[in-house]
Design a protein around this motif. Sequence first.
Motif, PDB file in Angstrom:
ATOM      1  N   HIS A 173       0.881  -1.165   0.000  1.00 38.59           N
ATOM      2  CA  HIS A 173       0.000   0.000   0.000  1.00 38.59           C
ATOM      3  C   HIS A 173       0.919   1.216   0.000  1.00 38.59           C
ATOM      4  CE1 HIS A 173      -3.858  -1.957   1.310  1.00 38.59           C
ATOM      5  NE2 HIS A 173      -2.995  -2.895   1.631  1.00 38.59           N
ATOM      6  N   GLY A 184       2.262   4.557   1.285  1.00 37.93           N
ATOM      7  CA  GLY A 184       2.189   5.155   2.615  1.00 37.93           C
ATOM      8  C   GLY A 184       1.878   6.635   2.613  1.00 37.93           C
ATOM      9  N   ASP A 239      -2.039   5.748   2.312  1.00 42.09           N
ATOM     10  CA  ASP A 239      -2.508   5.558   3.682  1.00 42.09           C
ATOM     11  C   ASP A 239      -2.783   6.866   4.403  1.00 42.09           C
ATOM     12  OD1 ASP A 239      -2.388   2.814   3.381  1.00 42.09           O
ATOM     13  OD2 ASP A 239      -0.465   2.594   4.414  1.00 42.09           O
ATOM     14  N   GLN A 279      -6.063   8.040   3.430  1.00 45.12           N
ATOM     15  CA  GLN A 279      -7.068   7.201   4.091  1.00 45.12           C
ATOM     16  C   GLN A 279      -7.363   7.737   5.493  1.00 45.12           C
ATOM     17  OE1 GLN A 279      -6.596   2.915   3.788  1.00 45.12           O
ATOM     18  NE2 GLN A 279      -7.325   2.649   5.887  1.00 45.12           N
ATOM     19  N   ARG A 297      -9.926   4.653   0.730  1.00 41.31           N
ATOM     20  CA  ARG A 297      -9.008   3.647   1.271  1.00 41.31           C
ATOM     21  C   ARG A 297      -7.888   3.372   0.275  1.00 41.31           C
ATOM     22  NH1 ARG A 297     -10.438   1.660   5.876  1.00 41.31           N
ATOM     23  NH2 ARG A 297      -9.189  -0.208   5.653  1.00 41.31           N
ATOM     24  N   SER A 298      -6.703   3.177   0.812  1.00 39.99           N
ATOM     25  CA  SER A 298      -5.579   2.830  -0.064  1.00 39.99           C
ATOM     26  C   SER A 298      -5.739   1.379  -0.519  1.00 39.99           C
ATOM     27  CB  SER A 298      -4.245   3.036   0.652  1.00 39.99           C
ATOM     28  OG  SER A 298      -4.109   2.165   1.739  1.00 39.99           O
ATOM     29  N   ASN A 357       5.655   3.754   9.427  1.00 27.06           N
ATOM     30  CA  ASN A 357       5.361   3.240   8.093  1.00 27.06           C
ATOM     31  C   ASN A 357       6.551   2.449   7.545  1.00 27.06           C
ATOM     32  OD1 ASN A 357       3.408   3.163   5.857  1.00 27.06           O
ATOM     33  ND2 ASN A 357       5.035   4.227   4.759  1.00 27.06           N
ATOM     34  N   ARG A 390       1.101  -3.405   7.953  1.00 27.25           N
ATOM     35  CA  ARG A 390       0.563  -2.123   7.481  1.00 27.25           C
ATOM     36  C   ARG A 390       0.385  -1.210   8.679  1.00 27.25           C
ATOM     37  NH1 ARG A 390      -4.980  -1.109   4.828  1.00 27.25           N
ATOM     38  NH2 ARG A 390      -4.571   0.958   4.003  1.00 27.25           N
ATOM     39  N   VAL A 395      -0.721   1.817   9.123  1.00 23.25           N
ATOM     40  CA  VAL A 395      -1.961   2.572   9.266  1.00 23.25           C
ATOM     41  C   VAL A 395      -3.012   1.774  10.049  1.00 23.25           C
ATOM     42  CG1 VAL A 395      -3.088   1.905   7.102  1.00 23.25           C
ATOM     43  CG2 VAL A 395      -3.527   4.156   8.059  1.00 23.25           C
ATOM     44  N   ASP A 396      -2.970   0.460   9.961  1.00 22.91           N
ATOM     45  CA  ASP A 396      -3.926  -0.364  10.716  1.00 22.91           C
ATOM     46  C   ASP A 396      -3.760  -0.180  12.224  1.00 22.91           C
ATOM     47  OD1 ASP A 396      -4.923  -1.316   8.328  1.00 22.91           O
ATOM     48  OD2 ASP A 396      -3.813  -3.209   8.413  1.00 22.91           O
TER      49      ASP A 396
END
Length: 179
Positions: free
Chosen positions: A55, A57, A96, A99, A107-108, A159, A168, A170-171
Motif C-alpha cells: 500500500h 504510505g 494511507d 485514508q 481507502r488505499s 510506516n 501495514r 496505518v492499521d
Amino acid sequence: MSGLTRRLLGFMASDLGVEREALDRAFRGKRQTVAMHHYPPCRHPDKVIGITPHHDGLGLALLLHVDDTPGLQVKRDGRWFPLDPLPGALVVNVGDILQVLTNGKYRSAEHRVLVDAERGRATVVMFQDASVAGTVKPLPGLGEARYREIEYGEYVKGNFRGLAEGTRFVDSLETNRFC
C-alpha cells in the motif's frame, strides 16, 4: 501535477462534504517525489516480481504508463485484478495518509507489479505527501475519528518499520481496532 492534485482533492472534498481548503491545505507545500520505474523483460516471469504487494504510505500517487505493457495489479476481495494501461491516462492511488485524512472514506489499495516475459515496462509516478499542521489525523467534520492522531515524523518511522516487517502501519492507528 500540483494543479491536477489540487483539482482531484477538490473533487474528493466535495464528495466528502468537507471544505475544499481543509483538504487542499493538508497537501499544499508538502513534499513531492517522482519515481521512474523500468521493468526489463524477463524470460522467467514466474520466478520474479516487479514490485511486491504493498500500500502506498503517502497521501496520493499519480502513475503514468509510458508504454502499453501490462503489469500493474490491484487486490480486491483476495483476488488480483490487472489494470491495463490506457494511453495518456493516469492511475490515481490513494495512500494511507489520505485514508486517515478522509477517516477511511477513501481507502488505499494493495497493489503490485508483475514483469513480462517479452516486453519491458516503464512508468513514471508522482507521490504527493500530506499532513495537517505536522500531524496525520482525520479532517474535522467526518464523524467520530476512526484513526488516532500521530506526529508526522512518527508516522513515517512507523510506516517504514511496517514495510520492513510486512505489516501495514496505518492499521495500528485505528481507534476501534480491538472492539
